[in-house]
Design a protein around this motif. Structure first.
Motif, PDB file in Angstrom:
ATOM      1  N   ARG A 131      37.949  11.374  61.679  1.00 51.62           N
ATOM      2  CA  ARG A 131      38.797  11.590  62.851  1.00 51.62           C
ATOM      3  C   ARG A 131      38.122  12.524  63.851  1.00 51.62           C
ATOM      4  O   ARG A 131      38.136  12.259  65.065  1.00 51.62           O
ATOM      5  CB  ARG A 131      40.142  12.173  62.411  1.00 51.62           C
ATOM      6  N   GLU A 132      37.520  13.582  63.354  1.00 42.81           N
ATOM      7  CA  GLU A 132      36.823  14.517  64.244  1.00 42.81           C
ATOM      8  C   GLU A 132      35.638  13.836  64.913  1.00 42.81           C
ATOM      9  O   GLU A 132      35.361  14.068  66.094  1.00 42.81           O
ATOM     10  CB  GLU A 132      36.355  15.728  63.433  1.00 42.81           C
ATOM     11  N   ALA A 133      34.930  12.982  64.147  1.00 35.76           N
ATOM     12  CA  ALA A 133      33.784  12.281  64.714  1.00 35.76           C
ATOM     13  C   ALA A 133      34.212  11.329  65.820  1.00 35.76           C
ATOM     14  O   ALA A 133      33.584  11.258  66.884  1.00 35.76           O
ATOM     15  CB  ALA A 133      33.059  11.512  63.608  1.00 35.76           C
ATOM     16  N   ARG A 134      35.297  10.582  65.583  1.00 34.08           N
ATOM     17  CA  ARG A 134      35.779   9.642  66.596  1.00 34.08           C
ATOM     18  C   ARG A 134      36.201  10.369  67.868  1.00 34.08           C
ATOM     19  O   ARG A 134      36.000   9.881  68.983  1.00 34.08           O
ATOM     20  CB  ARG A 134      36.955   8.844  66.033  1.00 34.08           C
ATOM     21  N   THR A 135      36.776  11.549  67.704  1.00 28.85           N
ATOM     22  CA  THR A 135      37.208  12.328  68.870  1.00 28.85           C
ATOM     23  C   THR A 135      36.014  12.747  69.720  1.00 28.85           C
ATOM     24  O   THR A 135      36.118  12.854  70.953  1.00 28.85           O
ATOM     25  CB  THR A 135      37.985  13.570  68.408  1.00 28.85           C
ATOM     26  N   ALA A 136      34.868  12.990  69.078  1.00 31.30           N
ATOM     27  CA  ALA A 136      33.676  13.457  69.796  1.00 31.30           C
ATOM     28  C   ALA A 136      32.935  12.342  70.523  1.00 31.30           C
ATOM     29  O   ALA A 136      32.133  12.612  71.423  1.00 31.30           O
ATOM     30  CB  ALA A 136      32.726  14.144  68.817  1.00 31.30           C
ATOM     31  N   VAL A 137      33.184  11.079  70.156  1.00 31.34           N
ATOM     32  CA  VAL A 137      32.410   9.955  70.681  1.00 31.34           C
ATOM     33  C   VAL A 137      32.505   9.799  72.198  1.00 31.34           C
ATOM     34  O   VAL A 137      31.470   9.673  72.877  1.00 31.34           O
ATOM     35  CB  VAL A 137      32.809   8.649  69.955  1.00 31.34           C
ATOM     36  N   PRO A 138      33.705   9.784  72.817  1.00 32.40           N
ATOM     37  CA  PRO A 138      33.758   9.584  74.272  1.00 32.40           C
ATOM     38  C   PRO A 138      32.970  10.626  75.063  1.00 32.40           C
ATOM     39  O   PRO A 138      32.295  10.288  76.043  1.00 32.40           O
ATOM     40  CB  PRO A 138      35.260   9.659  74.583  1.00 32.40           C
ATOM     41  N   ALA A 139      33.030  11.888  74.640  1.00 32.15           N
ATOM     42  CA  ALA A 139      32.294  12.938  75.345  1.00 32.15           C
ATOM     43  C   ALA A 139      30.790  12.711  75.234  1.00 32.15           C
ATOM     44  O   ALA A 139      30.041  12.957  76.196  1.00 32.15           O
ATOM     45  CB  ALA A 139      32.674  14.308  74.796  1.00 32.15           C
TER      46      ALA A 139
END
Length: 268
Positions: A131-139
């Motif tokens: 979940r944390e990794a997916r959150t970082a993807v757009p940035a």
């Protein structure tokens, strides 16, 4: 983590790489030496078969199973030539990012861009969970100049343009904040405008993140735009080195002069 202002990122000393041939060993790289500091760019410039890609692949720990290497390749204080594959696999992606010539071949065609970025962040423990990794993807995608990063993350490579694929590949390469970025002919498959945008992106990474850049090219225009230091290679040897401006404007070696003279001239 902020790096010291004068740290040496990569030091290559007397690197020799040879392969078995039908008539004895073939020396693809012969006693090549150079160094790159944080924020610095170094361009390996030469014709096809000059050994520049072999140098880059050896820095990555991928010279090939039949290769015999001598000399040293130090990332910080670690000699990469002494490490086993398990240790090298932890360094690749984490401390050394790699941008290939063909982003289509570098990206998994069956997986979405966001999924590929997520796996890199998890593998190198940059993110604690998926979940944390997916959150970082757009940035991360936005940081390499991709508009609509959420859409890009949901896309497969074939749904993107060549320039978008290369930017996505660069996002994967820098996802873990590497000390060194190795780029092997990263603009060859791109049109001139996108080439300029990708090279400007490399300059931004060097300035903002103090990433060192090792770039391989045969294109003098690319070498001029990248700037920094240039090492001219011919037949496995470094025949000339210096600042890009000095080497390409006032070449001291006859082969470098031939390269400069062979560059097409634009006239009215």
């Amino acid at each position: 983590m902020t790096r010291p202002l004068t740290d040496r990122v990569l030091s290559v000393e007397d690197l020799t790489v040879q392969y078995p041939g039908p008539h004895g060993p073939v020396r693809a790289v012969d006693a090549v030496s150079f160094a790159i500091d944080a924020s610095q760019a170094l361009v390996l410039l030469g014709e096809s078969g000059s050994g520049k890609t072999t140098v880059a692949r050896t820095v990555l720990g991928l010279p090939g199973s039949s290769a015999t290497t001598r000399g040293s390749v130090r990332l910080g204080g670690t000699d990469l030539l002494t490490l086993g594959e398990r240790s090298l696999s932890r360094i690749r992606g984490r401390r050394i990012g790699y941008v290939a010539q063909d982003p289509t071949g570098a990206l998994d065609p069956l997986r979405r861009i966001g999924t590929q970025l997520t796996e890199v962040l998890l593998r190198h423990r940059i993110a604690a969970n998926r979940r944390e990794a997916r959150t970082a993807v757009p940035a991360l995608l936005a940081s390499v100049g991709l508009a609509e990063p959420e859409r890009i993350a949901r896309s497969h490579p074939h749904e993107l343009s060549g320039g978008q694929r290369q930017r996505a590949a660069i996002a994967i390469a820098i996802a873990c904040g590497p000390d060194l970025l190795v780029a092997d002919e990263p603009t060859t498959a791109l049109d001139v405008l996108v080439q300029a945008q990708v090279l400007d992106l490399f300059a931004k990474l060097r300035t903002e993140h103090r990433t060192a850049l090792l770039l391989v090219t045969h294109d003098l225009a690319v070498a001029r735009r990248v700037g920094g230091q240039v090492v001219v290679m011919r037949a496995g040897r470094a025949v000339e080195s210096g600042t890009a401006d000095r080497v390409l404007s006032h070449p001291a070696h006859a082969f470098t002069a031939e390269l400069v003279a062979a560059q097409p001239e634009v006239r009215p």
